[in-house]
Design a protein around this motif. Structure first.
Motif, short mmCIF file in Angstrom:
data_model
loop_
_atom_site.label_atom_id
_atom_site.label_comp_id
_atom_site.label_asym_id
_atom_site.label_seq_id
_atom_site.Cartn_x
_atom_site.Cartn_y
_atom_site.Cartn_z
N PRO A 80 -4.41 42.67 21.96
CA PRO A 80 -4.56 42.41 22.47
C PRO A 80 -4.01 42.26 23.83
O PRO A 80 -4.69 42.33 24.80
N PRO A 81 -2.99 42.62 23.53
CA PRO A 81 -1.73 42.68 24.98
C PRO A 81 -2.25 44.08 25.56
O PRO A 81 -2.74 44.52 26.47
N LEU A 82 -3.02 45.58 24.46
CA LEU A 82 -3.52 46.72 25.36
C LEU A 82 -5.16 46.10 26.24
O LEU A 82 -5.32 46.51 27.37
N PHE A 83 -5.38 45.71 25.40
CA PHE A 83 -7.01 45.07 25.98
C PHE A 83 -6.44 44.64 27.87
O PHE A 83 -7.13 44.81 28.30
N ALA A 84 -5.44 43.40 27.87
CA ALA A 84 -5.30 42.46 28.85
C ALA A 84 -4.23 43.36 29.08
O ALA A 84 -5.06 42.94 30.90
N LEU A 86 -5.21 46.67 30.04
CA LEU A 86 -6.08 47.38 30.57
C LEU A 86 -7.21 46.90 31.66
O LEU A 86 -7.91 47.71 32.67
N ALA A 87 -7.66 45.88 31.21
CA ALA A 87 -8.59 44.50 31.98
C ALA A 87 -7.90 44.08 33.58
O ALA A 87 -8.16 44.71 34.38
N MET A 88 -6.80 44.07 33.39
CA MET A 88 -5.53 43.66 34.54
C MET A 88 -5.63 45.54 35.75
O MET A 88 -5.62 45.14 36.33
N ALA A 89 -5.32 45.98 34.90
CA ALA A 89 -5.49 47.82 35.33
C ALA A 89 -7.02 47.85 36.24
O ALA A 89 -6.99 47.87 37.24
N ARG A 90 -8.53 46.80 35.84
CA ARG A 90 -9.16 47.40 36.43
C ARG A 90 -9.53 46.42 37.44
O ARG A 90 -10.14 46.72 38.57
N GLY A 96 0.76 43.36 36.46
CA GLY A 96 0.59 42.90 35.34
C GLY A 96 0.43 43.77 34.23
O GLY A 96 0.74 43.34 33.14
N ALA A 97 -0.94 44.54 34.98
CA ALA A 97 -1.32 45.87 33.77
C ALA A 97 0.19 46.63 32.79
O ALA A 97 0.15 46.33 31.39
N LEU A 98 0.95 46.83 33.38
CA LEU A 98 1.72 47.85 32.91
C LEU A 98 2.75 46.61 32.09
O LEU A 98 3.09 47.42 30.93
N GLU A 99 2.88 45.46 32.52
CA GLU A 99 3.98 44.26 31.76
C GLU A 99 3.54 44.26 30.42
O GLU A 99 3.90 43.90 29.10
N TRP A 100 1.75 44.39 30.09
CA TRP A 100 1.25 43.67 28.90
C TRP A 100 0.84 45.28 27.75
O TRP A 100 1.07 45.34 26.91
N LEU A 101 0.27 46.28 29.06
CA LEU A 101 0.85 47.69 28.40
C LEU A 101 1.96 48.05 27.22
O LEU A 101 1.64 48.44 26.28
N ALA A 121 -0.82 53.09 35.82
CA ALA A 121 0.12 51.86 36.36
C ALA A 121 1.34 52.31 36.85
O ALA A 121 1.78 51.54 38.10
N MET A 122 2.21 52.74 36.14
CA MET A 122 3.80 53.22 37.18
C MET A 122 2.70 54.48 38.40
O MET A 122 3.43 53.69 39.61
N VAL A 123 2.39 54.96 38.05
CA VAL A 123 1.96 55.93 39.57
C VAL A 123 0.97 55.10 40.34
O VAL A 123 1.50 55.59 41.37
N ARG A 124 0.19 54.49 40.50
CA ARG A 124 -0.18 53.03 41.51
C ARG A 124 1.06 52.01 41.85
O ARG A 124 1.01 51.07 42.60
N LEU A 125 1.85 51.59 40.72
CA LEU A 125 3.15 51.22 42.27
C LEU A 125 4.19 51.99 42.13
O LEU A 125 5.33 51.34 42.58
N GLY A 126 3.64 53.10 42.16
CA GLY A 126 4.82 53.79 42.54
C GLY A 126 6.03 54.77 42.38
O GLY A 126 6.79 55.25 43.15
#
Length: 271
Positions: A80-84, A86-90, A96-101, A121-126
């Motif tokens: 569940p947190p993995l899919f949450a 991934l959906a946030m990343a989309r 939010g994606a990094l927190e749940w991943l 997610a990390m790279v998109r956060l700089g």
């Protein structure tokens, strides 16, 4: 009963298209939501509902909601947190994606899919250096996995390390580099490094391997135009016609190639 109904509707959705498919998926989502209400201790129904919601355009927020609620019901399950995440990343919510991943990674530390998603997610956060380190760690778990290599190359490019991305991809054979995803990523890395001729050559490899793909022929034509090679650009523009593409698509190809030629002649970079 509701779960059985949901499964049956999902099978029906596989044979449907367009708005009919969306309608059937919506009915399947409703069935799983009802099952979750009837059995509040079963987080699996909510997780399944989240997966279905993610298959419906514009329903990613609902998918995230289901997965987060499923995570509350199944605190020891990583899915569940993995899919949450991934959906946030989309949706473009990298924080939010990094927190749940990260939650998923704590529950399933040997999952390279989760770690690679964290790197993205990390790279998109700089956080480029941390992203590259995480991506390398993820691929080390499955060093022969070509898709993980591709994702590591993308993370490297986004982190401003196109030379690292090129090295990861150029180590592969011609068969892999002829696949469209690999060719496009290699072309993007070359372009990021200012190497327009190799970028066009990368796309050409894929276009030659798939002669009926008008999208690849079009991208190849544009890449050669951006590199200043008008004859090659015109050649691939003509190849677009041989793919049986529609007149509308051919008009779009001509317009984009002419724009690329004009950009090069004016000394402007690609948009």
């Amino acid at each position: 009963m509701q779960e059985a109904l949901g499964r049956a509707l999902l099978r029906s959705a596989d044979a449907a298209t367009g708005t009919d498919r969306v309608a059937v998926l919506a009915d399947a989502l409703s069935a799983y939501d009802t099952a979750a209400e009837l059995d509040p201790n079963n987080g699996g129904y909510l997780h399944s509902a989240g997966i279905i919601a993610s298959m419906i355009p514009e329903h990613l927020p609902q998918a995230i909601d289901r997965h987060r609620r499923a995570a509350e019901r199944m605190p020891d399950e990583a899915a569940p947190p993995l899919f949450a995440g991934l959906a946030m990343a989309r949706m473009g919510d990298s924080a939010g994606a990094l927190e749940w991943l990260s939650r998923a990674n704590e529950l399933r530390p040997g999952d390279p899919t989760c770690q690679m998603a964290m790197a993205d997610a990390m790279v998109r956060l700089g956080r480029g250096d941390a992203a590259i380190e995480m991506a390398a760690s993820a691929r080390a778990l499955r060093p022969d996995d070509l898709d993980l290599r591709l994702l590591e190359a993308r993370v490297s490019r986004l982190a401003g390390r196109p030379e690292r991305a090129r090295s990861l991809l150029l180590a592969l054979g011609d068969a892999a580099l002829a696949r469209d995803a690999f060719a496009r990523e290699l072309a993007a890395a070359h372009t990021r490094a200012g190497e327009l001729n190799p970028a066009a050559e990368a796309l050409q490899r894929a276009a030659v391997a798939a002669p009926l793909r008008v999208d690849l022929a079009m991208e190849c034509a544009i890449a050669w135009a951006d590199a200043g090679h008008t004859e090659q650009a015109r050649y691939w523009l003509d190849r677009c016609s041989s793919t049986g593409a529609s007149d509308a698509l051919l008009d779009e190809a001509r317009t984009r190639v002419n724009e690329a030629i004009d950009r090069h002649q004016r000394g402007s970079s690609a948009p």
